[in-house]
Design a protein around this motif. Structure first.
Motif, mmCIF file in Angstrom:
data_model
loop_
_atom_site.group_PDB
_atom_site.id
_atom_site.type_symbol
_atom_site.label_atom_id
_atom_site.label_comp_id
_atom_site.label_asym_id
_atom_site.label_seq_id
_atom_site.Cartn_x
_atom_site.Cartn_y
_atom_site.Cartn_z
ATOM 1 N N GLY A 121 1.098 -1.038 0.138
ATOM 2 C CA GLY A 121 -0.162 0.056 -0.004
ATOM 3 C C GLY A 121 0.829 1.459 0.079
ATOM 4 N N PHE A 122 1.992 1.185 0.818
ATOM 5 C CA PHE A 122 2.940 2.207 0.986
ATOM 6 C C PHE A 122 3.506 2.488 -0.601
ATOM 7 C CE2 PHE A 122 7.482 3.498 1.399
ATOM 8 C CZ PHE A 122 7.352 4.861 1.823
ATOM 9 N N LYS A 123 3.774 1.352 -1.384
ATOM 10 C CA LYS A 123 4.258 1.721 -2.683
ATOM 11 C C LYS A 123 3.256 2.211 -3.458
ATOM 12 C CE LYS A 123 6.760 -0.598 -6.392
ATOM 13 N NZ LYS A 123 6.801 -2.070 -7.237
ATOM 14 N N ALA A 168 1.240 10.727 7.141
ATOM 15 C CA ALA A 168 0.223 11.396 6.480
ATOM 16 C C ALA A 168 0.487 12.228 5.195
ATOM 17 C CB ALA A 168 -0.410 12.520 7.624
ATOM 18 N N ASP A 169 1.652 12.113 5.253
ATOM 19 C CA ASP A 169 2.228 12.966 3.918
ATOM 20 C C ASP A 169 1.961 12.313 2.337
ATOM 21 O OD1 ASP A 169 3.252 15.204 5.037
ATOM 22 O OD2 ASP A 169 5.345 14.800 4.727
ATOM 23 N N TYR A 170 1.940 10.845 2.708
ATOM 24 C CA TYR A 170 1.465 10.104 1.540
ATOM 25 C C TYR A 170 -0.102 9.664 1.677
ATOM 26 C CZ TYR A 170 3.459 6.400 4.496
ATOM 27 O OH TYR A 170 3.732 5.450 5.641
ATOM 28 N N PHE A 171 -0.728 9.987 2.411
ATOM 29 C CA PHE A 171 -2.132 9.290 2.696
ATOM 30 C C PHE A 171 -3.160 10.497 2.998
ATOM 31 C CE2 PHE A 171 -4.756 5.678 3.217
ATOM 32 C CZ PHE A 171 -4.133 4.899 2.209
ATOM 33 N N ALA A 172 -2.662 11.701 3.441
ATOM 34 C CA ALA A 172 -3.629 12.537 3.646
ATOM 35 C C ALA A 172 -3.485 14.033 2.800
ATOM 36 C CB ALA A 172 -3.812 12.837 5.099
ATOM 37 N N SER A 173 -4.607 14.706 2.886
ATOM 38 C CA SER A 173 -4.560 16.080 2.402
ATOM 39 C C SER A 173 -4.751 17.106 3.293
ATOM 40 C CB SER A 173 -5.820 15.937 1.090
ATOM 41 O OG SER A 173 -5.725 17.277 0.554
ATOM 42 N N TYR A 230 18.527 8.750 -3.042
ATOM 43 C CA TYR A 230 18.040 8.647 -1.864
ATOM 44 C C TYR A 230 16.960 7.486 -1.881
ATOM 45 C CZ TYR A 230 13.396 10.233 -3.021
ATOM 46 O OH TYR A 230 12.027 10.381 -3.837
ATOM 47 N N THR A 231 16.520 7.033 -0.731
ATOM 48 C CA THR A 231 15.425 5.982 -0.596
ATOM 49 C C THR A 231 14.236 6.377 0.188
ATOM 50 O OG1 THR A 231 14.971 3.602 -0.664
ATOM 51 C CG2 THR A 231 16.657 4.553 0.698
ATOM 52 N N TRP A 232 13.171 5.732 0.053
ATOM 53 C CA TRP A 232 12.275 5.677 1.207
ATOM 54 C C TRP A 232 12.191 4.354 1.831
ATOM 55 C CZ3 TRP A 232 8.153 9.461 1.844
ATOM 56 C CH2 TRP A 232 8.080 10.471 1.067
ATOM 57 N N SER A 233 11.677 3.962 2.796
ATOM 58 C CA SER A 233 11.839 2.806 3.598
ATOM 59 C C SER A 233 10.216 2.652 3.971
ATOM 60 C CB SER A 233 12.379 2.781 4.761
ATOM 61 O OG SER A 233 12.097 1.554 5.452
ATOM 62 N N SER A 234 9.816 1.213 3.683
ATOM 63 C CA SER A 234 8.353 1.084 3.746
ATOM 64 C C SER A 234 8.488 0.482 5.393
ATOM 65 C CB SER A 234 7.803 -0.386 3.134
ATOM 66 O OG SER A 234 8.780 -1.353 3.267
ATOM 67 N N TYR A 235 9.702 0.074 5.880
ATOM 68 C CA TYR A 235 9.608 -0.410 7.519
ATOM 69 C C TYR A 235 9.782 0.768 8.119
ATOM 70 C CZ TYR A 235 12.130 -2.196 11.561
ATOM 71 O OH TYR A 235 12.531 -2.515 12.782
ATOM 72 N N ALA A 236 10.593 1.862 7.795
ATOM 73 C CA ALA A 236 10.442 3.229 8.538
ATOM 74 C C ALA A 236 9.757 4.127 7.904
ATOM 75 C CB ALA A 236 11.993 3.630 8.855
ATOM 76 N N SER A 237 8.555 3.817 7.679
ATOM 77 C CA SER A 237 7.586 4.714 6.742
ATOM 78 C C SER A 237 7.036 5.640 7.628
ATOM 79 C CB SER A 237 6.678 3.789 6.076
ATOM 80 O OG SER A 237 6.036 2.810 6.599
ATOM 81 N N GLU A 238 7.472 5.951 8.922
ATOM 82 C CA GLU A 238 6.678 6.820 9.910
ATOM 83 C C GLU A 238 7.883 7.633 10.414
ATOM 84 O OE1 GLU A 238 4.514 9.263 11.016
ATOM 85 O OE2 GLU A 238 3.007 7.497 10.636
ATOM 86 N N GLY A 239 7.797 8.990 10.172
ATOM 87 C CA GLY A 239 8.491 9.760 10.976
ATOM 88 C C GLY A 239 8.016 10.126 12.107
#
Lengths: 332, 544
Positions: free
Chosen positions: B219-221, B257-262, B282-291
């Motif tokens: 879902g993240f992807k 929320a950056d990739y899921f909310a408006s 750079y890379t995103w991470s799905s495992y660390a997908s929350e700041g």
């Protein structure tokens, strides 16, 4: 109600010393035994409290930042409000301790023009001014009293005294600090009675120290300006106390013993009360730490391992969907 | 709010003078709209947290364990021994009242227990009674209260009416920080199994899936790919959004929320455009997908449990350093807790911008910088082709989020960026910005629908300052760098200041960024027409 309890307590204390010091036994009690006991309680109590704070570690560096951080070289760092190093922290603490910088920021929230409301946060420096006037006067008066405990009296103390009396009104001349301390205490107590918010939060433990201080300052001023007590005798008693060879000269006024006793109560009460904020401010982690967390690691002495969710556990649960979505995995 | 919609002119009838009832009386009225739903037992069980029960705050009887008094007493004792902050703050308050009218919840509600001093006294009175000589001897006269079930309810009500924003701490002459007291108060409640759903569910989600929203890797992807498509539609450029890419130079972590909310989403588009234009490795991470880290709103232990993922993932992926996105409380954790809890990050390198050569020495230990530090540095060195006219349809003001302002001091970086990407920028009144900024009123896990009345009250001082610049300068967008702000300020402004939008700083960066090979732009990242960039006829129409 809470202020009444405090008022009664202070009056009872005054009465006890005024009448209790009438006999010679009473004079020894109020002139020697109680002062020694009070000082002992003060020293032991303050040490106990301060060591108690020191014993608890500071696990995290949680400074409250009140200005720009140090980051990029071309952005000016607010050294005193958001210190990055020791020097800045010392500066920040000095401003807090000597000039109550945070209190200086005080504002007052007011609602204007209902119903088309507007909040206004105007500057409100009175509390800051009252607090500063009280604390500085107290310190100077405290130092001035050194003349009773030293012979010859150091020039600095004499100089301070004559500076304090520079107004040259009344005989003996009125000392500025006397006026300031009584005025400030009346203001500080008055706002606890008049300001509805402050009255609401005030405990007996807030009224009592103010009234106690007011009674100390009041009796002291009364002796100086009106009743003209035997200063030679008082100095004899004071010198005896500090040289651990106490004598109680004859003819000391009950008002003097009242003053002395109130001071003793203040000393003894100090360590078990909020007055310990004097020491506490130096221990406040939001003020006495630099905001350099990202540059230098802070160590928590009790940092312990916690249960975490490892990547392996995560991949084990989601491997199938990750593979289906063409995402890289560690184990096929 | 659910049944009766309160009108702004009713809500603003606030009485700041306290009532006759003494504060020591702990009774609480759980009025609808002023509290949050209780945590569901499953989430507590999943996290291994104690004493999970099924209950609701207005219930007469709460499911407390039999030895609840002992648990609280020992909990306080343990924390006095572990936190000097707690011990000192319990001891040295003189109740001067300077903090009283600094709290947005007090200003917006007039409830005296929302004065920071009294919020602390709720706990301090128990401390005095149980741990100090004066309290043991004098009891109520010394300000002591004996612990009761009613007091537990009172704690729950008021410790979940504090957003841990630290504004009071700025004004306190001793730096007493109510956030610290609220955090300890919430820890104590959680020992009894008392938490709120909107904190505990995100915790469980984040622990399991890596983000608060519970979005699984695929879902993240999908979300990121959707954003890539959208950006292509607007700019004509197809960017890359690498996920879990080993060996990348930089790990990028943003609030979920950056990739899921408006309107967070447009900030995400801004990040993607910027990173592509730079060619950032750079890379995103799905495992660390929350700041973000809702642990901050629960307990120190939960902060550490969630935060651990960032460094673990940086190590696994073999990156050199880390950039963090726009988020408020996330940056309190990253700035003040991460290194101490989960460091040292000695396997990473001190961040160096690949484009300007700037070495970010201030992050020499954590190896993690804020995206606004990164971007401000790029702009200063003229590395970006920016056209601020593309933001001319916005008249902006900037809301400092509590944590970056008061737990970090990130004040000038965002302002520098804004001034370089937009032509119309006006500050709110000085007692409402920077270190004196007012909270959105919904932080620290309180941003729920069921808590709407309290949120509107708590957010009123902020909204009121926005209203001021709206009237004075015609401000139509409130910029901020916080995911909770972006989620909760829109309904707040819609209620108090209709007509003002909310946007992230990097959304405006994305608007202004002229990308190589882009198609002629007529719309901003929201797909809205930009002033002066449409065809002439359309332009006339929009200007009305």
């Amino acid at each position: 109600m809470r202020f009444l309890v405090s008022l009664v307590a202070v009056l009872v204390l005054m009465g006890a010393a005024y009448f209790g010091s009438a006999s010679s036994g009473g004079q020894y009690l109020f002139g020697v035994i109680i002062p020694y006991a009070a000082i002992a309680l003060f020293i032991a109590g303050v040490l106990y409290r301060v060591l108690g704070w020191a014993k608890s570690p500071v696990p995290f560096r949680i400074s409250t930042t009140c200005g720009q951080q140090r980051s990029l070289p071309w952005i000016k760092n607010s050294t005193l409000d958001n210190p990055h190093g020791t020097l800045g922290v010392l500066g920040r603490m000095a401003l807090e301790v000597l000039f109550f910088r945070s209190l200086f920021r005080n504002t007052k929230a007011q609602i204007h023009g209902r119903p088309a409301f507007r909040f206004v946060y105007g500057a409100d420096k009175y509390l800051w001014l009252g607090a500063l006037a009280f604390h500085w006067s107290f310190l100077l008066i405290f130092i001035r009293h050194y003349r009773f405990f030293a012979e010859p009296v150091p020039g600095a103390v004499l100089g301070l005294q004559s500076l304090d009396g520079i107004m040259q009104v009344w005989v003996p001349s009125v000392l500025i600090t006397n006026v300031l301390i009584i005025g400030a205490l009346v203001y500080l107590w008055g706002r606890r009675l008049v300001n509805p918010q402050v009255r609401y939060i005030s405990l007996a433990a807030d009224h009592f120290p103010l009234l106690l201080l007011l009674s100390v300052a009041g009796t002291g001023a009364y002796m100086r300006y009106f009743s003209k007590v035997d200063l030679i005798g008082i100095k004899q008693l004071a010198m005896g106390l500090v040289s651990f060879a106490p004598v109680v000269p004859d003819g000391l006024a009950p008002l003097f013993f009242t003053h002395l006793f109130l001071v003793c109560v203040l000393f003894a009460y100090f360590p078990v009360s909020k007055l310990m904020h004097m020491g506490g401010i130096f221990f406040s982690p939001t003020r006495n730490l630099a905001n350099n967390n990202r540059a230098a690691r802070h160590i928590n002495p009790w940092n312990y391992p916690v249960k975490v969710h490892t990547y392996e556990e995560y991949e084990d649960e989601f491997r199938d969907v990750m593979k289906a979505a063409d995402m890289p995995v560690e184990k096929e | 709010m659910a049944e009766k919609k309160l009108k702004p002119e009713e809500l603003v009838q606030i009485e700041l003078s306290p009532p006759a009832r003494e504060w020591m009386d702990p009774s609480v009225n759980f009025r609808k709209g002023t509290w949050n739903y209780a945590a569901v037992p499953d989430t507590l069980d999943y996290l291994g947290l104690p004493n999970a029960g099924k209950w609701s705050p207005p219930d007469e009887e709460w499911p407390l364990p039999d030895n609840w008094q002992e648990i609280i007493h020992n909990g306080i004792k343990e924390r006095l021994e572990k936190y000097r902050s707690f011990k000192v703050f319990m001891d040295i308050c003189v109740r001067c009242g300077a903090c009283a009218d600094k709290c947005h919840f007090f200003i917006g509600s007039g409830d005296p227990k929302n004065m920071p001093v009294l919020r602390a006294e709720l706990l301090r009175s128990i401390y005095r009674n149980d741990f100090t000589m004066a309290g043991k001897v004098l009891g109520k006269i010394a300000g002591g209260r004996k612990l009761s079930k009613q007091i537990i309810k009172e704690w729950f009500y008021y410790f979940f009416q504090c957003t841990e924003c630290r504004r009071c701490s700025v004004f306190c002459p001793y730096g007493i920080d109510t956030a610290e007291i609220t955090m300890i108060g919430r820890e104590l409640l959680s020992l009894l199994g008392l938490g709120i759903e909107w904190v505990c569910t995100p915790l469980a989600n984040c622990f399991r899936t890596g983000n608060h929203l519970g979005i699984q890797p695929h879902g993240f992807k999908d979300s990121l790919e959707f954003a890539v498509d959208e950006l292509e539609e607007i700019t004509g450029i197809r960017v890359n959004a690498p996920i879990n890419k080993k060996g990348a130079e930089i790990l990028f972590v943003a609030p979920s929320a950056d990739y899921f909310a408006s309107p967070h989403y447009y900030t995400l588009l801004g990040y993607l455009a910027l990173f592509h234009e730079l060619g950032l490795d750079y890379t995103w991470s799905s495992y660390a997908s929350e700041g973000g880290n809702f642990g901050l709103f629960h307990s120190h232990e939960m902060i550490k449990r969630l935060n651990s993922k960032i460094y673990m993932e940086a190590r696994r992926l073999g990156v050199k350093w880390i950039i963090g996105g726009e988020c408020g409380h996330m940056w309190r954790v990253l700035n003040q807790y991460m290194d101490t809890m989960n460091g040292p990050a000695d396997f990473l390198e001190v961040p160096v911008s690949p484009y300007t050569g700037t070495k970010f020495e201030h992050a020499a230990s954590t190896k993690m910088i804020h995206i606004s530090e990164f971007t401000a540095d790029l702009i200063k060195h003229n590395k970006l082709n920016l056209d601020p006219r593309r933001n001319d349809h916005w008249v902006a003001t900037y809301h400092d989020s509590c944590n970056p302002a008061r737990s970090m001091g990130l004040l000038e970086e965002p302002r520098f960026i804004i001034k370089n990407v937009a032509n119309n920028f006006h500050e709110m009144p000085e007692n409402t910005i920077r270190e004196q900024t007012f909270c959105c009123g919904s932080g620290a896990g309180l941003g729920t629908d069921e808590n709407m009345e309290m949120r509107l009250r708590g957010g009123l001082p902020r909204a009121n300052a926005v209203n001021y610049v709206k009237d004075k300068f015609g401000v139509n967008v409130l910029l901020c760098m916080c995911a909770i702000d972006k989620a909760t300020l829109p309904p707040l402004l819609e209620y108090w200041v209709p007509g003002v939008e909310v946007a992230g700083v990097h959304e405006l960066v994305g608007n202004a960024l002229v990308m190589k090979g882009e198609r002629p732009r007529t719309t901003d990242l929201r797909g809205e027409p930009m002033k002066g960039f449409g065809d002439a006829a359309g332009e006339e129409a929009q200007d009305v």
